[in-house]
Design a protein around this motif. Structure first.
Motif, PDB file in Angstrom:
ATOM      1  N   ARG A 169       3.001   1.296  -5.177  1.00 22.14           N
ATOM      2  CA  ARG A 169       2.583   0.150  -5.990  1.00 22.14           C
ATOM      3  C   ARG A 169       3.159   0.316  -7.387  1.00 22.14           C
ATOM      4  N   ARG A 208      14.531  -8.183  -2.120  1.00 20.67           N
ATOM      5  CA  ARG A 208      13.241  -8.827  -2.334  1.00 20.67           C
ATOM      6  C   ARG A 208      12.637  -9.350  -1.036  1.00 20.67           C
ATOM      7  N   ASP A 209      13.486  -9.824  -0.111  1.00 23.28           N
ATOM      8  CA  ASP A 209      12.966 -10.430   1.115  1.00 23.28           C
ATOM      9  C   ASP A 209      12.677  -9.410   2.207  1.00 23.28           C
ATOM     10  N   PRO A 211      10.619  -7.209   4.593  1.00 24.49           N
ATOM     11  CA  PRO A 211       9.222  -7.194   5.032  1.00 24.49           C
ATOM     12  C   PRO A 211       8.482  -6.003   4.433  1.00 24.49           C
ATOM     13  N   VAL A 213       7.478  -6.067   1.211  1.00 26.43           N
ATOM     14  CA  VAL A 213       7.583  -6.218  -0.242  1.00 26.43           C
ATOM     15  C   VAL A 213       6.780  -7.447  -0.656  1.00 26.43           C
ATOM     16  N   THR A 214       5.800  -7.228  -1.534  1.00 26.56           N
ATOM     17  CA  THR A 214       4.958  -8.326  -2.008  1.00 26.56           C
ATOM     18  C   THR A 214       4.928  -8.325  -3.526  1.00 26.56           C
ATOM     19  N   LYS A 216       2.881  -9.432  -6.216  1.00 30.06           N
ATOM     20  CA  LYS A 216       1.482  -9.851  -6.189  1.00 30.06           C
ATOM     21  C   LYS A 216       1.099 -10.796  -7.320  1.00 30.06           C
ATOM     22  N   ARG A 217       1.517 -10.465  -8.534  1.00 34.68           N
ATOM     23  CA  ARG A 217       1.064 -11.266  -9.678  1.00 34.68           C
ATOM     24  C   ARG A 217       1.949 -10.988 -10.877  1.00 34.68           C
ATOM     25  N   VAL A 235       4.133  -5.234  -8.082  1.00 36.33           N
ATOM     26  CA  VAL A 235       4.849  -5.313  -6.809  1.00 36.33           C
ATOM     27  C   VAL A 235       4.339  -4.209  -5.888  1.00 36.33           C
ATOM     28  N   ASP A 238       4.836  -1.945   0.958  1.00 35.35           N
ATOM     29  CA  ASP A 238       3.970  -1.492   2.042  1.00 35.35           C
ATOM     30  C   ASP A 238       4.815  -1.168   3.269  1.00 35.35           C
TER      31      ASP A 238
END
Length: 407
Positions: A169, A208-209, A211, A213-214, A216-217, A235, A238
């Motif tokens: 994270r 970035r794309d 799977p 990778v998120t 979040k805010r 970011v 996971d």
């Protein structure tokens, strides 16, 4: 040390100053109007792309990169006065010239440490300004001022595939909110139990794309989301899987790559900070001659004289120190200029924060409003007392180096 501008620098300065007057300053208000009408606040206003096209047409492009194969081939000493000029409009000018962080540092990393395939896939579109990027090192759960603390893992896949699995994270990842940000350079540990704590880390490219990778805010900075910069994001990685070929350089080379990346980044920030200070001084002087209080112009108040004089002295001192540092980086390398890089990183944000603070005070309520750039400039300058290593880390290292002479 001769800090006189050579012919090429003079030519580029003249072109850049004209570009700022004709295109960049008028675009500041236009960009704000366009942003208000965008579907997403993270989308790029059309005027920014127009600025980029014009800058490229004029040859004001990739000025930061000393490698002449990929960039303008300028020395640090040649680039310093140009970066200063862009600092006068820090949201628009660096991006217009494709000289904005974190892309600059990421391009330097790929230029120095990327292989041919990595350069083809990621460096070339970054150099062309077609995509943006992010650098993912800072983490919320550890003191990231000590980069050896990071906990993100970069592990070889255990299913027989030639892949790495990235888990961790990150936060305050600059540029990650921009929809054009397509690639992350992630620093994590490939050998968390290794005996040498500076060989535990590696760097890897994570699209970035991918799977897992998120984004979040968006993380705010003094209440600002810093849209033009692409924001600062939290970011999560996971178990994001990428090919082993995405590793940059060698396994265990992440710490050394980070240090190579941060040296130029620190001086670039300081160059632009001087431009920010110059704009604050200009605004201060214009305000002082245009406003009256208690029966006379602010320009006639003794305390205002002190603020303006002190600001001018500070800027001239800082500029000379930055130029000396740039000259040393060119002549003895980043390692040889380590003391000077740390000195400017400590001195410049502090002094510029004070100058902007005085300019805010002189503007009264207007100084903290959206009608002037001062509050935004203050937030950016103050943040640089933390970014790229907090002042205290640089003070500690600098003091130790001085004490070695006597122990």
């Amino acid at each position: 040390m001769d800090f006189a501008f050579d012919a090429r620098t003079e030519e580029l300065r003249a072109k850049l100053l004209a570009f700022m007057d004709e295109y960049v300053y008028p675009a500041e208000a236009v960009a704000e109007e366009q942003r208000a009408a965008l579907a997403s606040p993270w989308d790029t206003p059309a005027v920014v792309e127009e600025l980029k096209a014009e800058a490229r047409r004029q040859g004001l492009w990739n000025l930061f990169l000393p490698d002449s194969e990929y960039g303008a081939g300028l020395t640090n000493l040649q680039y310093a006065p140009l970066a200063e000029i862009t600092g006068r409009s820090p949201h628009l000018a660096p991006t217009a010239l494709n000289c904005a962080a974190p892309d600059t540092g990421n391009m330097e990393v790929l230029t120095q440490f990327g292989d041919a395939a990595q350069k083809k896939q990621w460096l070339e579109p970054l150099l062309a300004g077609e995509i943006r990027s992010a650098f993912a090192m800072t983490e919320p759960e550890v003191a990231s001022s000590d980069a050896t603390n990071i906990t993100t893992l970069i592990e070889r896949a255990d299913d027989g595939t030639d892949e790495y699995v990235v888990t961790g994270r990150k936060w305050y990842i600059s540029g990650a909110m921009n929809p054009d940000c397509q690639i992350f350079i992630v620093m994590g540990k490939t050998d968390p139990d290794g005996a040498d704590i500076r060989r535990q880390q590696s760097m890897i490219l994570v699209p970035r794309d991918t799977p897992g990778v998120t984004v979040k805010r968006a993380m705010k900075v003094f209440g600002y989301e810093d849209h033009y910069h692409g924001g600062h994001a939290e970011v999560v990685f996971d178990h994001a899987r990428v090919p082993a070929s995405n590793l940059i350089g060698e396994v265990g080379g992440g710490f050394a790559i980070a240090q190579a990346r941060l040296g130029p980044g620190r001086i670039h920030h300081c160059m632009r900070l001087i431009g920010m200070a110059e704009r604050a001084i200009e605004l201060m002087c214009r305000r002082a001659v245009a406003r009256e209080a208690f029966g006379k112009a602010l320009a006639q108040q003794g305390v205002v004289h002190n603020w303006i004089a002190d600001a001018r002295v500070a800027v001239e001192q800082l500029r000379l120190l930055v130029l000396k540092t740039a000259w040393m980086m060119d002549t003895v390398g980043n390692r040889g200029a380590h003391t000077e890089i740390q000195a400017i990183k400590i001195a410049t944000p502090r002094a510029v924060v004070d100058i902007i603070d005085r300019a805010i005070q002189l503007h009264g309520a207007g100084g903290v409003s959206q009608d002037y750039p001062l509050a935004d400039l203050y937030a950016g300058a103050r943040t640089l007392m933390i970014a790229d290593g907090p002042d205290e880390v640089h003070q500690r290292s600098l003091a130790r180096r001085e004490l070695k002479k006597y122990v």
